[in-house]
Write an enzyme that holds these catalytic residues in place. Structure first.
Site, short mmCIF file in Angstrom:
data_model
loop_
_atom_site.label_atom_id
_atom_site.label_comp_id
_atom_site.label_asym_id
_atom_site.label_seq_id
_atom_site.Cartn_x
_atom_site.Cartn_y
_atom_site.Cartn_z
N GLN A 51 8.44 5.24 6.48
CA GLN A 51 7.22 4.85 7.17
C GLN A 51 7.08 5.60 8.50
O GLN A 51 5.99 6.04 8.86
CB GLN A 51 7.22 3.34 7.40
CG GLN A 51 5.82 2.80 7.51
CD GLN A 51 5.77 1.28 7.58
OE1 GLN A 51 6.80 0.63 7.75
NE2 GLN A 51 4.59 0.73 7.47
N ILE A 71 0.82 -1.22 0.00
CA ILE A 71 0.00 0.00 0.00
C ILE A 71 0.85 1.26 0.00
O ILE A 71 0.38 2.35 0.29
CB ILE A 71 -1.02 0.01 1.17
CG1 ILE A 71 -0.33 -0.10 2.53
CG2 ILE A 71 -2.01 -1.12 0.98
CD1 ILE A 71 -1.29 0.07 3.70
N LYS A 100 15.66 2.29 4.49
CA LYS A 100 15.15 3.48 3.78
C LYS A 100 13.62 3.56 3.83
O LYS A 100 13.05 4.61 4.09
CB LYS A 100 15.61 3.48 2.32
CG LYS A 100 17.07 3.88 2.20
CD LYS A 100 17.46 4.08 0.75
CE LYS A 100 18.93 4.52 0.71
NZ LYS A 100 19.41 4.67 -0.67
N GLY A 127 4.16 -0.07 11.11
CA GLY A 127 3.22 0.84 10.44
C GLY A 127 2.35 1.60 11.42
O GLY A 127 2.11 2.79 11.25
N GLU A 128 1.87 0.93 12.43
CA GLU A 128 0.95 1.58 13.37
C GLU A 128 1.70 2.43 14.40
O GLU A 128 1.32 3.56 14.68
CB GLU A 128 0.07 0.55 14.10
CG GLU A 128 -0.43 -0.61 13.24
CD GLU A 128 -1.29 -0.21 12.06
OE1 GLU A 128 -1.96 0.82 12.13
OE2 GLU A 128 -1.27 -0.95 11.05
#
Lengths: 329, 721
Positions: free
Chosen positions: B620, B472, B615, B686-687
């Protein structure tokens, strides 16, 4: 979108011939009008694209009173970066650069900026009531979400604000607007170009059918050294003003010879603060005087709930902008 | 358990984003960019009322409009076979179910599609949709969570139901120092750049090909197969690139099913791209959530009791729940903790997970309250957290698989210059601006799920790795390539090809919940390891570290050598609690007169195991920090509850940070591998990149001004009040 006619005349005369009926709308940069058409807020019968007209150019004229003329099709970004403007009217450059985003400033013209319509959400949403979009349908904002709305010059019909930054500076700079029609040429003082909503909020300004904005003229002044445009907003760019303040001061020997003040985000038009200007004339440039000027400027302000904070933010912003212009801090 | 410490690669810069050049040159083809012969375009006409019944709908003018092929409404839409099955309408399922478009005349929220126009161009479909006129019988609607809090109840199903209690949570009331405060996180809308896209093309009566914006091609494939009662393999879903999603493409929404339905009807490919306005009420949002945190501590700053309550909105037809209060159960070593989670149904569409999801909402409350407690105790907020550090999981007593949170506090504090922070708020200034420093902690579960990966050595010298996962935008393709390249050290990165985003490839889970690097990365690791072993067997003993794969395959007359491996986490993981942690440090400037807040510096530290792809990991973390700044300072989906309509459903009025709002952001990594989770020692991030960030900003604003804003977003008006 309903079908409409699109023309792109090459001469001013053919433009004037094409705009004699109310269903015709002039298209310049299109950064607002096209959005309004997509949303179904405006449905012109005819779009008259004026991009072929020679309405560009920024020039200085030296007469009894020197002035700078800006063509109606000059881009907002070009005016903001123009050397003459930066030297003589840095306030205008600052205000333009505080407006919209670089992409929009590269499309939007000076005339189009003046003609842009309010960003009131009830005006944009055709499922909501709005006296400006549809006279006598009611005002959704009055008892609705009105955080961005006016505190001066409101009416029972409308509490929308004019969204422009450029116009706030031009109002402070005592510019005038050159307008042409088949009847000839007339000049409208900038402060009289936009109007208050009153009983007819559908009318944003004092232009009449068949008129074309051709130039904006700014007379020489001595504010260049002590100018400031303060814009208070929810993010650093690409956001409309909660409050903005345009200040031009002519300070000589610590005293204010002349002051020009206008606010954005508070009224249906750029809001000149004449009482505050009058008060500051001849007085020393001190925070104490700025505070008094701000409190004079706030007389008659009225809020509607979500925008109550503007009663506090506006005077604070006036003081801050004046202090910055006077280089007090 | 078996320690899988095969290697601890040094923390290097890592490889470049494998699809970076494609993305910046426009070569990357996103789902909306596919064009098929005979393509048609669908546009929805939507309800302007919030609750009621459609009494009549006039579609004649739309049907006659130029280019229109079909207009679908509840009166004429062909049946979706899967919609018909199973459930007795008199007995609604306890936890509800997703909305189905065009099955009956009820309106359940404002902006609900009531008709779908298919035409030969988007513009013609848009025009025709504007001609549809509906009459309604309106009913009284409720869209205001605050006003409807009294109706809130514990969810009937789902993972987040049920109150939690350990010890005697009411102990906070008798503590030496107490905090009891309410916090509000408003509706946040994902608003990725890429709009929701579904392109459906029936290639046979029982076969459909779909290009969709989805975070999981397999889950979209399954949803469509179920809806149309097709064999799963007859549904092909492709999602090669995603332009941001943040959770709004985690599930298959009813408009996607409607698009497939329309394509069947018109027998041509149909493409639906939602407008920005419809993004606000068609594909979910972070729900408005009220919270209350009551906590007490002894005079020396030891927590004695915490109660964390939350009430969030959901739709009238479906329960949505998330882990809003769960973090409070295990974050700090507190003997007595209670959590209460309730939802209140409203006449709105169903919320969904938005990055960080409920944990980000919960962390705003918990980490703000911790800051308030530190302030009352007169101690440094980091010190308070260290005094209450949980060495083992207080919720279940298990050891942590790894936890380096104290080190993360230290790294971040050093980098931002925490020593410059004053305990007393409002005492630091720079150039007339008030200066404040704040911090907040984030935590999110770090598990490993099941994935299947095919790895093949081709006689062209390419290492081909295939699995269905979508990327995504976070850099999954890059991370997987990095993992493979560390096993096949002899193959140059440019000869490693990672294929993804295709439902016909071996199955991987949906991308969400910070699981993909661990889950798919683990499977890529295992597949590559087994492929390498298979190759070793092929060449027998000996050989070198960098064998000539092309030569060997050609000698053995093999076009390729392949393995397909399904792998998941070990069962021994059940003996451990496994989390990723983040600590966000923020320096803000607040203008004392106008209330304008500018974030001046950000340091985010991730404790998420070994960093596989430095990277993309850095990107992120930066993206999450920016999302957190938006959540803290600007994001709010504002509804006029009189009408049940959003008043800022566009990019101009719904503010997300733009470049000028974003300062220097430093992403730091503890980078200590946790081999209990997977063989790379990596945990998701991610979170955690976002969780805790909004509290860090709010805490910094308090430190700058002495004003505690407990209702996000922190806009200038709130600081002037």
């Amino acid at each position: 979108m309903k079908q409409f006619q699109y023309i792109r005349p090459a001469t001013q005369q053919s433009v004037l011939d094409a705009i004699t009926k109310p269903g015709a709308r002039i298209l310049a940069g299109g950064s607002n009008l096209i959005d309004l058409m997509k949303r179904g807020v405006t449905s012109p019968d005819k779009l008259v694209d004026i991009q072929k007209l020679p309405l560009k150019g920024i020039s200085k004229s030296t007469g009894n009173v020197s002035s700078i003329s800006i063509g109606a099709l000059e881009l907002n970004s070009a005016v903001a970066e123009n050397k003459l403007i930066k030297e003589e009217f840095p306030l205008l450059s600052m205000a333009l650069n505080a407006g919209a985003s670089p992409q929009l400033r590269n499309m939007a013209t000076v005339g189009g900026n003046m003609m842009q319509r309010t960003r009131c959400t009830y005006f944009y949403d055709t499922a909501m009531p709005c006296n400006k979009r549809e006279p006598n349908s009611g005002c959704g904002a009055m008892e609705g979400i009105n955080r961005m709305h006016a505190i001066f010059g409101t009416s029972e019909k409308c509490i929308a604000v004019h969204p422009s930054d450029m116009c706030v500076a031009l109002a402070a700079l005592d510019a005038s607007v050159e307008v042409k029609s088949k009847k000839g040429t007339r000049y409208i003082p900038f402060t009289e170009f936009h109007r208050l909503p009153g009983e007819t909020p559908q009318l944003d300004n004092t232009l009449t059918t068949g008129e074309l904005i051709t130039r904006v003229i700014i007379p020489h002044n001595n504010f260049a050294k002590n100018s400031y445009y303060l814009k208070v907003r929810d993010r650093a760019s690409y956001a409309f003003a909660l409050i903005s303040v345009a200040v031009g001061l002519d300070i000589q020997g610590g005293n204010i010879k002349e002051a020009r003040l206008a606010m954005g985000g508070v009224a249906h038009k750029p809001w000149r603060l004449k009482a505050a200007e009058q008060f500051l004339k001849g007085k020393p440039a001190t925070v104490a005087n700025f505070e008094q000027a701000a409190s004079l400027a706030m007389q008659g302000a009225k809020s509607f709930g979500h925008n109550d904070f503007k009663l506090k933010m506006a005077p604070a912003s006036i003081i801050e902008a004046l202090s910055n212009a006077a280089k007090l801090s | 358990m078996k320690q899988q410490a095969q290697h601890t690669p040094p923390f290097t810069e890592g490889i470049n984003r494998v699809d970076g050049i494609m993305k910046v040159t426009g070569a990357a083809k996103y789902s909306a960019e596919y064009e098929l012969p005979g393509m048609t375009y669908a546009v929805f006409a939507i309800s302007n009322i919030t609750k009621g019944i459609i009494t009549s709908i006039d579609i004649k003018a739309a049907e006659r409009a130029p280019g229109v092929l079909a207009v679908l409404t509840h009166l004429n839409a062909p049946k979706v076979p899967g919609y018909e099955s199973g459930k007795d309408p008199s007995k609604p399922p306890t936890t509800g179910g997703p909305l189905k478009f065009f099955v009956d005349n009820t309106v359940k929220y404002n902006g609900q599609p009531i008709a779908m126009v298919v035409a030969d161009s988007f513009e013609r479909a848009t025009y025709a949709a504007s001609l549809i006129k509906a009459q309604y019988k309106k009913e009284q609607h409720e869209t205001d969570t605050e006003k409807n809090k009294f109706k809130a109840a514990a969810p009937k199903g789902g993972r987040n139901g049920g109150d939690y209690k350990r010890g005697t949570p009411d102990d906070w009331k008798t503590a030496a120092v107490k905090v009891e405060q309410e916090y509000v996180v408003p509706i946040n809308v994902h608003n990725p750049m890429e709009l929701s896209v579904t392109l459906a093309h029936w290639t046979a009566d029982d076969k459909v090909t779909v290009y969709a914006k989805t975070q999981g091609v397999k889950s979209t494939q399954n949803a469509i197969a179920q809806a149309f009662k097709l064999p799963v393999e007859n549904v092909q879903v492709t999602t090669k690139f995603v332009g941001g999603a943040f959770g709004n493409a985690l599930r298959t929404w009813p408009h996607e099913i409607a698009t497939v339905q329309a394509a069947k009807l018109v027998k041509r490919p149909v493409k639906t791209v939602l407008t920005r306005e419809l993004q606000f009420n068609t594909v979910g949002y972070r729900p408005y959530t009220w919270q209350k945190v009551s906590m007490g501590a002894s005079a020396d700053g030891k927590l004695t009791g915490i109660i964390h309550e939350a009430t969030a909105q959901t739709s009238s037809f479906e329960e949505f729940t998330e882990g809003t209060v769960n973090m409070t159960r295990f974050m700090y070593a507190c003997p007595s903790v209670g959590t209460v989670y309730k939802i209140t149904p409203l006449d709105v569409n169903t919320p969904t997970w938005m990055r960080g999801p409920g944990e980000a909402t919960g962390a705003f409350a918990l980490e703000s309250a911790m800051d308030e407690l530190a302030d009352k105790l007169g101690i440094d907020p980091i010190e308070l957290r260290i005094r209450n550090h949980a060495d083992t999981d207080p919720e279940n007593g298990k050891p942590f698989s790894s936890k380096n949170l104290k080190e993360a506090y230290e790294m971040g504090a050093d980098k931002i210059g925490w020593s410059k922070r004053k305990l007393k708020p409002g005492t630091l200034t720079e150039d007339g601006w008030l200066i404040g420093y704040g911090m907040g902690t984030g935590v999110f579960g770090a598990g490993r799920g099941r994935a299947t990966v095919k790895a093949a050595l081709l006689d062209s010298g390419t290492l081909l790795i295939q699995t269905s996962v979508t990327d995504i935008g976070v850099g999954t393709g890059t991370a997987m390539t990095q993992i493979a390249s560390e096993i096949f050290t002899g193959i140059p990165v440019k000869k490693i090809k990672f294929e993804l985003g295709d439902s016909s490839l071996p199955p991987s889970p949906t991308q969400g919940g910070s699981t993909i690097t661990s889950t798919v990365g683990g499977a890529v690791h295992d597949a590559c390891t087994q492929l390498k072993e298979k190759f070793q067997q092929l060449i027998g003993n000996g050989g070198t570290d960098k064998p000539d794969y092309v030569k060997v395959l050609k000698e053995k007359n093999l076009p390729q050598l392949e393995v397909t491996v399904t792998s998941s986490g070990s069962t021994e993981m059940r003996n451990f609690s496994s989390y990723s942690y983040s600590v966000h440090f923020v320096k803000v400037k607040v203008h004392p007169k106008t209330g304008v807040v500018r974030v001046d510096n950000v340091v985010s530290v991730a404790d998420s195991g070994h960093i596989v792809s430095p990277k993309t990991a850095r990107s992120q973390i930066i993206g999450g920090a920016i999302g957190g700044i938006g959540m803290a300072l600007m994001e709010e989906g504002i509804m006029d509850h009189r009408y049940g309509r959003y008043v800022n459903n566009n990019y101009a009025d719904y503010h997300v940070p733009i470049s000028a709002d974003i300062p220097q952001i430093d992403a730091l990594f503890v980078n200590k591998p946790d081999y209990r989770v997977n063989p790379m020692g990596a945990k998701g991030m991610g979170e955690i990149a976002l969780i805790g960030m909004s509290a860090a900003v709010a805490n910094a604003v308090y430190n700058a001004t002495g004003k505690r804003i407990r209702e996000l977003p922190i806009t200038p008006d709130k600081l002037l009040a």
